[in-house]
Every structure is written in structure tokens, then in C-alpha cells.
Design an enzyme around this catalytic site. Structure first.
Site, PDB file in Angstrom:
ATOM      1  N   TYR A  30       0.709  -1.079   0.050  1.00  0.00           N
ATOM      2  CA  TYR A  30      -0.089   0.047  -0.142  1.00  0.00           C
ATOM      3  C   TYR A  30       0.915   1.323   0.081  1.00  0.00           C
ATOM      4  O   TYR A  30       0.911   1.889  -0.935  1.00  0.00           O
ATOM      5  CB  TYR A  30      -0.884   0.134   1.208  1.00  0.00           C
ATOM      6  CG  TYR A  30      -2.207  -0.610   0.991  1.00  0.00           C
ATOM      7  CD1 TYR A  30      -2.375  -1.778   0.225  1.00  0.00           C
ATOM      8  CD2 TYR A  30      -3.199  -0.222   1.895  1.00  0.00           C
ATOM      9  CE1 TYR A  30      -3.563  -2.341   0.004  1.00  0.00           C
ATOM     10  CE2 TYR A  30      -4.563  -0.849   1.735  1.00  0.00           C
ATOM     11  CZ  TYR A  30      -4.464  -1.992   0.946  1.00  0.00           C
ATOM     12  OH  TYR A  30      -5.927  -2.575   0.806  1.00  0.00           O
ATOM     13  N   SER A  31       1.604   1.334   1.156  1.00  0.00           N
ATOM     14  CA  SER A  31       2.183   2.666   1.265  1.00  0.00           C
ATOM     15  C   SER A  31       3.554   2.874   0.481  1.00  0.00           C
ATOM     16  O   SER A  31       4.086   1.754  -0.160  1.00  0.00           O
ATOM     17  CB  SER A  31       2.981   2.463   2.815  1.00  0.00           C
ATOM     18  OG  SER A  31       1.916   2.627   3.599  1.00  0.00           O
ATOM     19  N   GLU A  81      -8.940  -4.692   8.787  1.00  0.00           N
ATOM     20  CA  GLU A  81      -7.666  -4.569   9.459  1.00  0.00           C
ATOM     21  C   GLU A  81      -8.030  -4.131  11.096  1.00  0.00           C
ATOM     22  O   GLU A  81      -7.226  -4.322  11.848  1.00  0.00           O
ATOM     23  CB  GLU A  81      -6.946  -3.792   8.703  1.00  0.00           C
ATOM     24  CG  GLU A  81      -5.454  -3.570   9.087  1.00  0.00           C
ATOM     25  CD  GLU A  81      -4.609  -2.564   8.433  1.00  0.00           C
ATOM     26  OE1 GLU A  81      -5.049  -2.116   7.730  1.00  0.00           O
ATOM     27  OE2 GLU A  81      -3.360  -2.505   8.773  1.00  0.00           O
ATOM     28  N   ASN A 116      -2.550   8.124  14.468  1.00  0.00           N
ATOM     29  CA  ASN A 116      -3.353   8.717  15.395  1.00  0.00           C
ATOM     30  C   ASN A 116      -3.949  10.154  15.134  1.00  0.00           C
ATOM     31  O   ASN A 116      -5.198  10.273  15.477  1.00  0.00           O
ATOM     32  CB  ASN A 116      -2.863   8.844  16.728  1.00  0.00           C
ATOM     33  CG  ASN A 116      -2.593   7.326  17.430  1.00  0.00           C
ATOM     34  OD1 ASN A 116      -3.025   6.490  16.869  1.00  0.00           O
ATOM     35  ND2 ASN A 116      -2.502   7.329  18.681  1.00  0.00           N
ATOM     36  N   GLU A 117      -3.309  10.802  14.394  1.00  0.00           N
ATOM     37  CA  GLU A 117      -3.719  12.137  13.733  1.00  0.00           C
ATOM     38  C   GLU A 117      -5.064  11.820  12.699  1.00  0.00           C
ATOM     39  O   GLU A 117      -6.049  12.620  12.832  1.00  0.00           O
ATOM     40  CB  GLU A 117      -2.749  12.820  13.040  1.00  0.00           C
ATOM     41  CG  GLU A 117      -1.662  13.366  14.198  1.00  0.00           C
ATOM     42  CD  GLU A 117      -0.916  12.545  14.566  1.00  0.00           C
ATOM     43  OE1 GLU A 117      -0.556  11.359  14.192  1.00  0.00           O
ATOM     44  OE2 GLU A 117      -0.174  12.693  15.729  1.00  0.00           O
TER      45      GLU A 117
END
Lengths: 370, 396, 370, 396
Positions: free
Chosen positions: B128-129, B244, B382-383
Site C-alpha cells: 500500500y504505502s 484490519e 492517530n492524527e
């Protein structure tokens, strides 16, 4: 009241900063990390030549500085580049204890230290002693030492070790502790050196009937330890501020260049506000170091309040700065290759030497709250 | 309102517990407890044991060889696995790709790949990344250009976990440059042995090597390896992301971590007394334990709603944030608990060849602390989770 | 495992919520705040009619509920509108202790309580006793009580007080504490009633040879107190969650409507992220209350772990929610006139009843950490 | 680098200390210690005492009747004032308007108003904030329309501190609607006795009445009351804001608050022992004390730079944020320290007519906690300060 550097210190700072900027390339850092001892003799010679080691000693001791602000200045600059050279171990702990307790003959060693030709380490902590300065179980009989010393920073590279041992008393008594100068190649001494998370090396040291030379009065060495540790705490706290500044610069640069959703992530208000909070705390840390440096020569009762306050705050801010900077970097901040990793790890590990936030908060409560 | 398991659920828990007691190799649970990295063989061994019992694919329906468990059963299973210090099930094939293939894959793909996942024939990783596209997947740049019966793939993936072990990779690739950036993305299955693929391991801050960079240079992929329709990959990726998110809170990991922390704090002495009796340290433990108790119930509330058929929504974002906070705090406290022996570099301290430096329990915490900084970064930072909460729940 | 309400509780919740929404207008809140007693007999009668007071008692006791989840449900709804009606004092503490310890004659009072015709208060705390349940200095001789009771919530409006006194033992002993039913107009009893920061009233009570009727066994009343306080803690914690929900709604609405620099302030990312964190903590608080409610009938050792954990977390989240909501509102959040003031103050004051974060953290450490 | 005062500074400190010991009425310092609201007469009495000594205007040059002190002397003076629990000098005339008039006012204005401020003839208040324009001053809506020799003022100000006592108000008003919003603002001095002015007190969350709404309905203001040039008011306002920022950290208040907290924590008993001996509470006190020690030095660094002629920049934003955090934490701990006696409503508990409820020291903390929520809201909210830091220092 004056927060400016004297001209001499300003010169030292300028020269040292330039020297370290030039020397501490990523290649050098890697080379040091891969080395057997976690040090660079090239850098060390340079520091000695510039008088940086000498700046840790007073004129009486043969140096040209030695005050709290000298210690802080040098350490902060070292921190700024993530340097791992053992100034604290050889200069402040080793040299400092010899200067405080040594005979004239022993004090002759300081000249070598300042010249950069001698490496020392303080072998004091033991497995299970944690941060308690008076907990010594190593025994001594007829000037021969037997015991184990734990996480002796620079213990692998040192040619001379200052080893604490118990002459009399219970394992946690302040009375009864003696210090000895022990050659690294003395019989019965074995050391296992290993790399540290924050860079540099430490050693586990085993002594088995190892001969040493008494440093100071037998059984009365304890009082010199809090003073040496106060100076070392000042140094490592100032180093932490240097590390924080370097990390802040790296992170702010990253926030300005890294783009997401079409704009630099530094434009996102949530990150701006958090980074502002990080900056505020770094300034708190800087002031805490000034407080400690300015009281390092004060009477112990006053000095120790600042030791406890400063090291507590440094540990707290170190964790904040390291964690926030990794988080703001995202994945890249997790990689060993990127410059942040070394700086952040070194900063986090500051809390594991000379007492952590818990140890010093307890001390501060005892000294200044109740 | 009832916080207790039903009789059936208790029976199931006991069954799982007994199975683990009988079948989990002690060698593996010891490795998990000490924080040692598991080898590919370790993982395969454990997968095979679970598969033999039919319990490898907790989130698959029975028809595909899965268990057919509901959300509560899956929770019980995961909870018992963690308590027993079992290796976690490698998620890429089972938890991630499987559900996507079942919903969007062709009959051939399902028939071919699903059994191979269960049998351990294919080790999958996730592409993905990309550099420059972290939480912002839509700006993906790896391209796949159709030439006859093949796609020609060029580009680079990063943060590819365990790619060094992988036989196959499922990839998001760009098949169209026009239109909205999300629209031109396709979901492709690629053989890692294909010519033109290079894997470069990335050393992480703790010295571990678990993620990689993967380069594609004119890699030829049969068109039969496209999942679903071309340019619809974004939809499948989002579907996968919600899957996920199960066990996103990591309650089991946190509970195990808390036990480890307390064990160490009882053994470490500070001023001659167990560290756990230091009121300030005890208070830090208490804080994280109190947070965990509440989080565990939030987790059960979400699971219970999921078992009743409600889709997990932004609640899982709340669990992600709180879960990582709790786990990272436990990691930090555990590292603090080991004192100066936190200083040796993890790979030296953990390496089994030398005698350990310091006490046994001191080997893992620093590495765990450093490695788990990732918890608040990956799987949607988390952002990103806070942004989801603000948008989906608060409607700001 | 099931987090849904039973049909009966769902009905109670729906009815109560509707009733309170209709009743609790800003005018009513002001009227209650300005009243002598800090209560509204109109609301109280309505609560009695709906069976809300009865929901706090088990069927054995003459009620139709009484479980932890009943207590939590009712209290949360009360919190949602910032209600100050003394359900905890009259129903849970007063009624609960009579149900636990009373003779058959005394238990007859519960019928009146459920019917809404009787107001009670527990006069237990004393000046200096803080949150310690066993610290009782009020003396008793021949059934006559002498001493001072502090911050007795609903003490001004109650017609009957349950007063603790020491029959024997030292001031902090658990053994030797007795409870007495004392009429509010009994001779020698004086009360000074005053408004509370969080709404409602409390009284300072002085007893001077005041007659009372023994409730339970002489000198053995202590054991009933932790149980009553556990139930009260569950109620006030649930009430806090109701308050948090109301405050969150108010704040989110404000963020959507208030504009600054040309857009709603809720569009500012820094505030969005902080509000998300507030929401996460409110969900933590909600789960903590479920934990406590679900263990309220468990054995005391288990129950008390949840009492301590829940009250600690509630106190922490309460402060966060109150402070962040005032901050996000800005100046308007500081004014008494705006609805937030009452809710935020009531929420902050939750930490000052039945033990604060400090008290319960200490308890939790003793019960669940070591 | 030297943290100690010079001999001259020590002599000055001793002089201030001696003066306060001799001249501060015990009645006033008792009121300050107990958190009681001061009356207008109390303030006037104290101003007159300071003015008689020539020490009322610490930030004014000697030529206008000020002290001519440098930043360090001002700090020493404020520090001693706080330690002695002296009433704070009401800032509106002295600290705020004075510097603006000296820099931008006409000779007539200076000659008329400055002596009246020192002598207490005019009590000033500040008309900046409006409903809907908090931190965003540029969106100001109160208008002043010139008619002959008068401006006709219409609009509303809010959060006007102590307007109920004021003889005069300095106001930002809009004199032009075209152009950038900042450009059409003027700085006007208005007599509070003018027809058309209505003052409505705002009751705050702690029951105190210190701020007001002020309405202007066709209020006639002589054009001679315009400060500087028309439409340049924004420049003067910004100048004033930097002056308002001195002592922004509130180190003196924090130190006094910390002493109060410790005094209470020594008197309150928890489980039979002084609360200050509870390790968890002691740790909270320690934390705020450590923060304060560092902040006090940051404050001195800024003051020292100011005394050396450097303009205070975004550093004062850092001090504002940290200063409010420290003071608000001290307030919260002090409220916690008094236990159940924090519950009585402040105005009932503080009211001098009745006997106090609970111990004497319990009367003030709840009100102080509630009232000081304002610290992070006014004078540029902490959010605004963070934005300034991000922009001015971090250049984000």
C-alpha cells in the site's frame, strides 16, 4: 543577573560548535557506531586540542574553566550533534573524582586527561543497585577487589577505572565505601563491552581479586559521589537540551518540506499547536539547566534541589520531544538510517543515567516539598 | 446489560484455553514472552498447528475453511492467544487479503489462493504505502500499464512488513491518471519471484528488520491477477481497512504488557524495596491499569455491537487512539522499570548467542518501547483517527 | 455479554429522559438555584410518580429495580440535564442504609421515600474527616448525640437525618461507629444550609445532646457505609457521564456556530483533535461506569476495585471535559448566565464527594496494583 | 552568565521590601490572601500610597511621573508586591493607556490625562472585545461617525473589566468600513458618564462581578478625544498589547499560590496525616514547583533581554501559555486540597457577613479555580499564543 556568555565562553562555544559541525557527518556517526569502543580518537584528539576537556576542570586543577556554566556549555554543544564521546565519563566523573580525592601523584593524571591521552570510567553501579548511590556490594580485602559492576559507560575503552568497593558496613550504607584506581588490564578483571541504545559503549565488569590503588580516604569516599554525580547530571541535562534543539530543527524542517493532502504538514494547525507546546517545554528544559549550572557550586542542600528538579524535568521533556518528533515524522522517523533515530534514542536514554524522573521526583519531594 | 459471558461463550473459552495448553509449543511462547523476533519457520509452524484444528481463519466463513465465529468468539480466541503468549497470526493473507478475495475476487482466484493461504503455501505481504504517500493513499504513484495479457508495473512500495519472507504481494497500483486521484487505482496480486522486483530491508530504530522497500521495474503481471474491476481498487482497499481494524485496541497485548510490567516492578528493587511499592511508580501503573480496564469494556461494547450486526464505525478510531496510548505508556513504564539495564542496544541485549546483559527481563523493554512507536503511526496514524472522529462522530 | 438495556429499563430511560427534558428549562434551573433548599418539589413529585425513586430499591425493599444498572441509568439521565434533585441523598444513602440496617418499623419509611414524601440526608462527614469513612468524632451517650457534621448534602431540606456517632474506639476506628435516625427538628440540632458550587444545597449541622433512634447494631454500623458509598459512587459517576454528554453536545454545537477569522471554529484542526480526545475520554468514562454498575453486587473486594478505578477516572475526565469545554467556548463559557457554567461546575464538583482522584488512586493501588 | 542580582539590585529589593512592610495596610493584604474581592476604595487607597512614594507607574519614564525603572527593577518590584500580598496595580490607566498616550497622544492629552491617572482622578477601563470578536479584533463593529466636532458612537463592548467603577473608557471603534478590516479602526477616549452609555455587569461562573457589557447608543465624543490619527487605532492597539504582556507569566502569583497550596496541604489531614505527606499529592505539588522553577528562569531570561533593550517577541507567548498552565494547575490542586469544603458556592463561602463555612483557608480556592479559567482565555487565548509561536518562532 546576566544570561549572556562571557567572552571566553562565547569563543569556546563558537569554536566547539564549528568543530563539531564539521566533524560530525553522518559517515562519522556510522563509523563510531560500528566501532569496537563507540568512540573516535580523531574527535577526541580534536576536543583535547581545542581545550574542551580542559574546560571541565578549574584552574586549580590544571584546567581553564570547571564551573557549572562551562560544563553545561560544552555538553550542550556535544548534544547538538549527537556526539557520543565520553566527556562525562573521562572528564567529569573520572577526572573530577581524581581531582577531588587524589594524592598529588594521582592528580598528575589530570594532565593526561586534559591532553586527551587517557580514558577513564567510573565503575560504581552494580546489578540491582539501580540509581542508589550508596548501594555497593563489591568487596575489598588487602587492596584486592571482588565483585560485579554494571553498565559502566566507557568501561570498554577506559585504560583506568575508578571502582567503588565496600570496606565496611551494610550494602546500602553511605559509610564504608572506598574508591580505587584500577588498571583496565589488571589481573582478575574481565569486561564485556557492548553498544548502547543511545550510542557509545558500556561494559559489564567482573573483578576477581583484582588489585587497585586507594583513591581518597578508605571507607569515606561516599561524599565525593553526589558532587561528581551533580556535575555529571548537569552535563547530561545540558547535552539533552542540545539534543532537543537538534531534534526540533530536524522536525521543523520536516514539517516544512513533507507534503500531505497537497500542502506541507507544518500547515496543519493541530501539528503547529503541538510543536508550539514542544518548543515551550524545550525552553523549560533550557531554563532548568541554567538553574542547575548556576547552583552547581552552591552548598549541597541547595544544589541537590536543582539536581532533582532539573533531571526530573529533563526526563519528562526528553520523552515528549522524542515521541512527538518521531510521531510527526511518521514512518521515516522509525528508521535507523534517518538522522532522527540516533538523536531521539540518545535523548530517551538520558533518563537512564544518574537517576530517572521517578528517582529524582522522590528526591525533590524529600528535599523541597515537605 | 450484562458484563458476563454466556455459558456457551465460557465453554468456548475453556475449549480454546485447553487447546492452547496442549498444542502451543513452549519454545514459541518463550520467544514471544522475551520479545525475540520470530523466524518465518516459527510462524509457519504455528499456522499449521492452528490450521490443523480449523482455527487459523477466525474471520472467514466456514465455506472457505474458516471458523465462522462471531465477533465475541473471535475476541475470546484472541484474548486466550495473547494470555498464552501465542505468536500472533500473520495478518496479511488471513485477515487482510482473504476477506477482499471472498467479496471481490473471481471464482478462480478464490479457489486458487484461499486454500494456499490456509495451507501456508503462499506468504503474503501488503503493498500500500509509498514514499510520499503515507496516510494519504490517494496520491499513489506506482503504475500498472496494460500490455496484452499483462500489466507492466513500475514504482516503489515502502513499509512493506515481512516482504523479505513473502511469496506474493497484494498491491495498489495506478491504472488511470485522469479523474479524481482515488479513481484510477487497481488491486493487483503479484508474484514476488517475478523478474524486476527488488526487496531492500529497512532497519528500524530498535535494530529490527521487519519492514522493507519493494521496487518494481517493468514487472509483468498476468491480467488474471487483477482483483475485481480495474480502477476500483480504492473501494477494495477501504473494505480491507475496516477488516484490519478488528482487535485494533490491542487489549490482549496491553494486558500481557501490564502483567510483564508488574512482574518486573516486583523484581526490581529501588532503595531496597520492590519498585512496585514506590508510590509514584505504583500510581503510574495504576493509571494505565485503570485506563485499560475502561478500554477493555469499550472494546467489548464495540465487539458486542459488531456481533449484533452493526458495522464498526468511528468507534474503532477511538479504540485505536486509546489503545496505542495505553500500550505505549506500558512500554515506557516497562523500560523505566528496568533502570540502567534499559541502556544496552536491543539487538545486542536480545541476541541469544551471548549471555544476557543484566536480568533476563531487561532484554526486551527498550526494543518494545522503540518499536511500538509505530503503533500510533501505522494503520492510519492517530492524527488521521482524530480527524475521522471529528468528522464522523462530531460532524465538525 | 450484552450491553443493551432490558425492555423495562429502556422504558424507564425513555420516560425519564422525556420528563426531564420537558421539566428542566433554564427557568426551572434558575428557580431551583434561587430557592431556599436547592430543590423543586414539583420535579420530586414527578420523579416519584414515574417510579424513579423506586427504581433505586429492589423488589424486596419495596422498589422495582435497585441493581447497579438501574442506579446508573437514573443518575445518568439526571446528569444529562444538570438536575440537582437529591436522589443520591434521600434514595441511595438515606433509603439504602435504612433498607440495609433498619428494623421492620424503620423500613416502613422506605414506602414514603419511594412515594416522594420524605427527604433524607446522611450526616456522616465531619470537619477534618475529609473522605475517610471511619473518622467519626461525634459522641453519643444515652442515645443523645453531640458533635459537628460537615457539608451534609440535602441536610437543609431533609426531614430525617442519618447521623453517625462513635459509641467506642478511637476517632479513626471502624469498630465502634453507630448510626442514628434523627429528626431534623430534634432538640439541640442546628443547621446552617448554603448553596453549593455544583448546585443543590448542603448544611453544616451541630448536634448538642440531640436525641436519635439507633439504626442497626450499636457500634457495628461501619460495614454498611462502604456499600452505601459504592452505590452512591456509581450514581454520581453515572451522573458525571450524563453531564459530560450534555457538555459535549453544547460544546460541539458552539464549535459549529461560533465563527472566527471567517469560519466556524470547529473547522480549526487543533480544536477538532482536542475535541476528539475529549470524546475518547468520555467513552472511557462511560465504560468505567458500566464496569462499576456491573460489579456493584459483586463481593466487596471485587466491587471496591471498580469503585476506586471508576471514581479515579471519572474525576480525571470530569476535569478534562469541564476545562476543555470552557476553554473552547472562550469568554462566554465563563459566564454564569450561559448553560455551560452550571453543568461544568456540577461536573467539577463530582470529585469532591465520596473520595477524589487522589483518595481513590491510593485505594486502587492498595487493592489492585501491589 | 550569572543568576544572582547585582548589589544595586539587592539594595533596591531591600528598599521595596522595607517600604511594603511599613506601608501596606494589613487589612488589604489580608483581603488579597483570602481571595476576597477588593472594593474600588481599596484599590484607590493602595494606588495613593504607592503614588505618594512615586512608585505607582513602574513602566513610565520619570518625565511623566513614572519610576524610570528597567525591566529587572520592575520585576523585583512586582515580585516583592506579590510576596507581600499587596493588591495588584489596576492596569488599565497605568500599564495600558499610559504608554499609548505617551507615544501617540497629543500634548494636551498627555498633560490632562497622565497626572489624573497617577492621582486617581480617572479610573479607566478598556473597550476592545465585542460580542463575536474575541481573539479576532479586526472584525470589530462598534462605529464612530464624525459629525462636526463630535464622533457619534454606536455599538457594544463586552468583557469590560471593572467598567462598573470606571470614569473613562479607551475604545477601539470603526471609523471606516472600506479596505482591510484592520485599517478602519480608531482609538477613542470616552467619558463613561456620557449620555447613551449603559453598563450591564456580567456574573461570572464563580459568582464574581468584574466584567461588564457596555452599550453605546448615539454617544457624543469630542474629536479632541481621538488618540493619534483616525484609522490608525490598530497600530496603537498592537503597541498596547505588547505592553500588556509584561509580567505575563505571573511568576509572582504562581509563587504565592504555591505557598498557599503548601500551607493548606500541611494543615489538611488525610488518613490522619498531613496531606502534603501523601506521596501522590506531594508529587503533584513537586511537578508544579519544578515547572515553576524553570518558568521563573525563563521569565528572567526574557526580562534580562528586555532590560538590555531587546523587544519582547514570541517568547512572551511561551511564557503566557506556561504561566497559565502552572497557575491553573496550582488552582486545581488547591481546590483539591480543601476536600469537601471546596463545595460551598464561593460567594456564600467568602461572604464576610456569615461565619465561614469550614476552615478559613477553604473559602477562596474554588472561586480562584473557576475564575482563573480566564487566564488561558483572555489577553490572547492560549490557542492564539500557540499560533504566534508556530508562526513567529517555528516559521511554520
Amino acid at each position: 543577573m546576566n544570561f549572556d556568555l562571557t567572552d571566553e565562553r562565547q569563543m569556546l562555544q563558537d569554536g566547539l560548535r564549528r568543530f563539531l559541525r564539521d566533524k560530525y557527518t553522518p559517515d562519522l556517526l556510522k563509523q563510531i557506531a560500528d566501532s569496537e569502543t563507540g568512540t573516535s580518537s580523531d574527535v577526541w584528539d580534536g576536543l583535547a586540542d581545542m581545550g574542551v576537556i580542559g574546560a571541565l576542570f578549574t584552574e586549580d586543577q590544571g584546567g581553564f574553566g570547571g564551573a557549572g556554566f562551562d560544563v553545561a556549555l560544552v555538553a550542550e554543544e556535544m548534544g547538538r550533534v549527537g556526539a557520543t564521546d565520553p566527556l562525562i565519563d573521562t572528564g567529569i566523573l573520572g577526572g573530577g573524582l581524581i581531582a577531588a580525592l587524589g594524592t598529588d601523584d594521582q592528580k598528575a593524571m589530570i594532565e593526561d586527561i586534559i591532553a586527551g591521552t587517557r580514558q577513564l570510567a567510573l565503575a560504581h553501579g552494580e546489578p540491582g543497585s539501580r540509581y542508589d548511590l550508596s548501594r555497593v556490594g563489591t568487596t575489598v580485602a588487602d587492596g584486592k577487589l571482588t565483585g560485579r559492576k554494571a553498565v559502566v559507560v566507557n568501561g570498554g575503552a577506559a585504560d583506568t577505572l575508578i571502582v567503588s568497593a565496600r570496606t565496611f558496613g551494610d550494602v546500602a550504607d553511605q559509610e564504608g565505601i572506598s574508591l580505587y584506581l584500577v588498571a583496565a588490564d589488571a589481573p582478575g578483571l574481565t569486561r564485556r563491552s557492548y553498544a548502547l541504545t543511545g550510542g557509545g559503549h558500556a561494559a559489564e565488569i567482573t573483578l576477581d581479586d583484582t588489585p587497585g590503588t586507594l583513591l581518597g580516604t578508605e571507607g569515606q569516599a561516599f561524599d565525593a559521589l553526589p558532587t561528581a554525580h551533580a556535575r555529571a547530571t548537569c552535563a547530561i541535562s545540558a547535552e539533552a537540551v542540545g539534543l532537543m534543539d537538534a531534534i526540533r530543527e530536524l522536525t521543523v524542517d520536516y514539517l516544512k518540506t513533507r507534503k500531505q493532502f497537497g500542502q506541507p504538514i507544518g500547515k496543519f494547525q493541530a501539528l503547529q499547536h503541538r510543536m508550539a507546546d514542544v518548543l515551550i517545554e524545550i525552553e523549560q528544559a533550557r531554563s532548568a539547566v541554567i538553574n542547575l549550572a548556576g547552583h552547581l557550586e552552591a552548598e549541597p542542600a541547595v544544589r541537590d534541589v536543582h539536581v532533582a528538579a532539573t533531571k526530573t524535568l529533563i526526563g519528562q521533556v526528553a520523552r515528549l520531544v522524542a515521541e512527538e518528533s518521531i510521531q510527526m515524522h511518521g514512518g521515516i522517523g522509525m528508521t535507523e538510517e534517518y538522522g532522527l533515530a540516533h538523536l531521539a534514542k540518545r535523548l530517551v536514554m538520558v533518563d537512564h543515567r544518574f537517576g530517572d524522573t521517578l528517582y529524582h521526583m522522590d528526591r525533590f519531594i524529600a528535599l523541597a516539598v515537605a | 446489560m450484562n458484563l458476563n459471558y454466556t455459558d456457551d461463550q465460557i465453554a468456548f473459552r475453556d475449549e480454546v484455553r485447553a487447546f492452547l495448553a496442549d498444542n502451543l509449543p513452549a519454545r514459541l511462547s518463550e520467544k514471544v514472552k522475551s520479545g525475540e523476533e520470530l523466524t518465518k519457520q516459527d510462524h509457519e509452524e504455528w499456522h499449521a498447528i492452528l490450521n490443523a484444528r480449523g482455527w487459523l481463519a477466525g474471520n472467514w466463513p466456514v465455506e472457505y475453511g474458516g471458523t465462522g465465529w462471531d465477533a465475541v468468539q473471535r475476541h475470546i480466541f484472541e484474548d486466550e492467544m495473547t494470555k498464552a503468549a501465542a505468536p500472533r497470526i500473520v495478518p496479511f493473507g488471513i485477515a487482510m487479503l482473504g476477506p477482499v478475495l471472498m467479496k471481490f475476487g473471481s471464482e478462480e482466484q478464490k479457489a486458487h489462493y484461499l486454500p494456499r493461504i490456509l495451507n501456508g503455501d503462499d506468504w503474503w505481504c501488503q503493498g500500500y504505502s509509498e514514499p510520499g504517500a503515507g496516510s494519504d493513499l490517494a496520491s499513489l504513484r506506482t503504475t500498472a500499464v496494460r500490455e496484452g495479457d499483462y500489466y507492466i508495473v513500475n514504482g516503489q512500495k515502502t513499509w512493506t512488513t515481512l516482504a523479505q519472507h513473502a511469496d506474493m504481494i497484494f498491491c495498489l497500483v495506478r491504472t488511470k491518471k485522469e479523474g479524481k486521484p482515488q479513481e484510477g487505482i487497481s488491486f493487483l496480486l503479484i508474484d514476488m519471484k517475478s523478474p524486476g522486483i527488488t526487496v531492500r530491508p529497512i532497519e528500524l530504530i530498535d535494530g529490527s528488520v521487519e519492514v522493507n522497500e519493494v521496487w518494481f521495474e517493468d514487472v509483468r503481471v498476468p491480467v488474471g491477477n487483477l482483483v475485481g474491476e480495474e480502477n476500483k481498487g480504492w473501494t477494495y482497499a477501504k473494505y480491507l481497512l475496516t477488516h484490519e481494524r478488528t482487535n485494533i485496541a490491542g487489549v490482549g497485548f496491553a494486558s500481557a504488557g501490564l502483567e510483564q510490567l508488574k512482574r518486573i516492578a516486583r523484581l526490581e528493587l529501588s532503595a531496597g524495596k520492590p519498585l512496585i511499592e514506590n508510590p509514584l511508580f505504583a500510581a503510574r501503573i495504576a493509571q494505565v491499569q485503570i485506563d485499560l480496564m475502561a478500554m477493555a469494556t469499550t472494546n467489548l461494547r464495540v465487539i458486542s455491537a459488531a456481533a449484533a450486526g452493526q458495522a464498526p464505525g468511528a468507534e474503532s478510531s477511538m479504540l485505536k487512539v486509546k489503545g496505542t496510548q495505553v500500550r505505549q505508556e506500558i512500554n515506557a513504564l516497562t523500560m523505566q522499570a528496568v533502570g540502567p539495564y534499559a541502556m544496552p542496544f536491543p539487538s545486542e541485549a536480545v541476541d541469544g548467542d551471548n549471555a544476557p546483559i543484566g536480568p533476563d527481563y531487561a532484554r526486551a523493554p527498550t526494543g518494545q518501547y522503540l518499536n511500538n512507536r509505530k503503533l500510533s503511526i501505522y494503520g492510519g496514524s492517530n492524527e488521521v483517527q482524530r480527524a475521522i472522529i471529528a468528522k464522523a462522530i462530531l460532524e465538525l
